[in-house]
Design a protein around this motif. Sequence first.
Motif, PDB file in Angstrom:
ATOM      1  N   GLU A 586       0.839  -1.205   0.000  1.00 23.96           N
ATOM      2  CA  GLU A 586       0.000   0.000   0.000  1.00 23.96           C
ATOM      3  C   GLU A 586       0.868   1.246   0.000  1.00 23.96           C
ATOM      4  OE1 GLU A 586      -3.960  -0.328   2.380  1.00 23.96           O
ATOM      5  OE2 GLU A 586      -2.319  -0.901   3.695  1.00 23.96           O
ATOM      6  N   GLY A 587       0.291   2.347  -0.430  1.00 23.91           N
ATOM      7  CA  GLY A 587       0.925   3.657  -0.291  1.00 23.91           C
ATOM      8  C   GLY A 587       2.174   3.844  -1.137  1.00 23.91           C
ATOM      9  N   VAL A 588       2.208   3.235  -2.302  1.00 21.57           N
ATOM     10  CA  VAL A 588       3.373   3.424  -3.182  1.00 21.57           C
ATOM     11  C   VAL A 588       3.247   4.785  -3.866  1.00 21.57           C
ATOM     12  CG1 VAL A 588       4.613   2.526  -5.185  1.00 21.57           C
ATOM     13  CG2 VAL A 588       3.597   0.954  -3.518  1.00 21.57           C
ATOM     14  N   GLU A 589       4.233   5.614  -3.629  1.00 22.32           N
ATOM     15  CA  GLU A 589       4.162   6.983  -4.152  1.00 22.32           C
ATOM     16  C   GLU A 589       5.257   7.292  -5.155  1.00 22.32           C
ATOM     17  OE1 GLU A 589       4.031   9.637  -0.794  1.00 22.32           O
ATOM     18  OE2 GLU A 589       1.987   9.040  -0.278  1.00 22.32           O
ATOM     19  N   THR A 590       6.334   6.481  -5.143  1.00 17.95           N
ATOM     20  CA  THR A 590       7.457   6.807  -6.035  1.00 17.95           C
ATOM     21  C   THR A 590       7.850   5.611  -6.887  1.00 17.95           C
ATOM     22  OG1 THR A 590       9.152   6.089  -4.490  1.00 17.95           O
ATOM     23  CG2 THR A 590       8.401   8.368  -4.276  1.00 17.95           C
ATOM     24  N   GLN A 591       8.540   5.937  -7.922  1.00 15.61           N
ATOM     25  CA  GLN A 591       9.023   4.883  -8.818  1.00 15.61           C
ATOM     26  C   GLN A 591      10.019   3.985  -8.095  1.00 15.61           C
ATOM     27  OE1 GLN A 591       9.700   6.180 -12.701  1.00 15.61           O
ATOM     28  NE2 GLN A 591      10.515   4.209 -13.379  1.00 15.61           N
TER      29      GLN A 591
END
Length: 646
Positions: A586-591
């Motif tokens: 969950e909560g993946v915000e960046t590459q």
Amino acid sequence: MSQENIDDPPTEILAETSNVSELRAQRVWCLARVAWFTWIFFTAYFWWREHTIGVVVSAVEVCLIQLIIGRDRQRSQYRRVMNLTLGVCACGILLVSISDQALRLTRFCFPVSILFASQLSGVRDALMWLLVNLLAHTMYFVMTYGPAEAYSWLHIDEVIIIYGVSICTFFCCQQGEAFYRDRTKGLVDLSSTLQKKSEWLEHLATTDSLTGLINRYEFLQQLRRRTNQTAEHVQRMALLLIDMNGFKEINDTLGHPVGDRALIEVANRLQDGLKDVAISARLGGDEFCLICPDIASVPEAKAIAERSCELLNRTYAINEFEFTMGASVGIALYPDHTHCATELLAFADTAMFCAKEKRIGFEVYDPNMTKQLIEHRNMQEKLSRALANNEFFLLYQPQVDIATQRVIAVEALVRWRHQGTVIPPVIFIPLLEKSREIIAVGQWIIREACRQLKVWEESGYDVGVSINLSSVQFNDPSFESNVLAPLMQSGVDARKVDFEITESLLIDDVNSATQRLLQLKETGATISVDDFGTGYSSLAYLRHFSLDRLKIDRAFVKDYPETDDGLIAKSIISLSSALGLKVLAEGVETQAQLEFLRLNCCDEYQGYFMSPPMPAEDVAKLFSLPFALSGGESDSALQAPQLVHP
Ligand code: C2E
Ligand code: CA
Ligand code: CA
């Protein structure tokens, strides 16, 4: 603390003798005063009738009785007072009766003294007075008629009458006393029983029958007394309102007898540990209150609160069970916060509520808290009308397969639109859970998510939907009608529906959780463990349940790569693979985060990197956008997705 069984009336009776003595003492003092007044009357009367000796004798009597009363003022001396008074009177009667021919009949007053003696101190004393009487009569006869003539046939009638009257009086008194004694004892018993009964009733009215502490009524009385001080004599005091955390669960799971014992233990700990500084009361349920008089400062009140938390947080061992319960304490100070008892209690309650919300042991009242509480209550009220007013709506956040970069499902996330403002679920879900309205709202969420899924199905999209289940919904007896039924009735392919549950929900009651999970699985739906890693993190339970997926909590992803080496995320991925479960981050915000997950074989992800939660029609645009890996393994393999903002 001694645990008195107040259902039994008290057995000890006041000592009868002390009551009888008290009564007799009162009557003797009355007699002495009556005798004194009588002799005053006779002094005046004889003076008027010109009986000189009578006047002198009566005046001497008045003085002597005055002396007796003055000397033996203490009640305990009543027996002596009576004997002296009667003795002095007997002499007076004798002298008056022989002083003048016209006053002879005065001697008939002798038997009256027997009557007095028996009435006032019993027949034993009366017997002595009979002897005194016989002696006085003998003296009378001897002094009046001379020793030779006194007991001759000449005066036999007089002798028989006067002795006879005395003896007869004595026997009558003897009979009378038995009756008198019984009646007095009956009255004393009755008064003593009534007194004990009234004490007992007062005890019942003021004491909490379970714990023996003072009850709410008595507590409020004491609080009012202490807050009714005049401005010059105000004594600072603190009120500590204590609410036990987790008591309901203990009561529900271990049974009421254990719950009762736990409350008694709480009361004992407060009473024993704080008796020098506080008066403890039970206000009802698991709510206790301490009145702490003579508090000089806030830190002093805080120290008592800290001590009570420390006492109550210790392990409870009841029967074969061992458990802990926390305590939330609210502190309000008199007169600092208010002069009014009711307000003081309300403020302590508000502070306690804040301490509970913040999950900290204790909190001192602050006027801002009332404002917040009012807002909170207002919100709760508005929330209870939100469902009927159609104010809830769902947003959907895509869940992406990392390998194929395709959106394979969406998580349904509820929002509340109130007066033009969209309120996030972290604010209102806990309120809905508290009021249990989450059950009805949850049912609506399932219906709505399934309705939307059906629309997508009919449009040819191959996606699933994840629905969050609250523990309140999960554990409620209405589980079948409120969770299973809306799913079954929706007509969607249940295999496309995933339910997200939390770890705590599995731990609370393993048997019933197993049962409910099986019921869910029977429909064809899958189960994910949400926020994995933040709860009990006990791996043992995972095997017990038929789960499909773990969702790694955002906390283990968000700091990668800045401050974290992703160790926990990695271990959760390995654990899932060992248990044959899918894993979603969950909560993946960046590459970089996504790349890290891909390298560590995480199956799926969800997060702002792909898309924030958004309306159904917007999210659908992502379904047909497979973010294909261009070129396989290279770092540039993961393209920034085309974000569609709600
Ligand atoms: P959750 O189930 O863990 O939902 C994920 C939350 O993380 C969502 O917040 C989502 O907007 C947010 N999120 C997703 N990706 C990112 C990201 O990349 N960065 C950041 N910072 N946040 C991200 P949301 O929608 O505010 O929901 C919060 C919580 O409220 C949910 O946590 C869930 O526990 C609860 N909730 C939401 N909708 C429902 C519902 O329909 N029923 C129930 N029972 N609970 C719900
Ligand atoms: Ca969730
Ligand atoms: Ca989550």
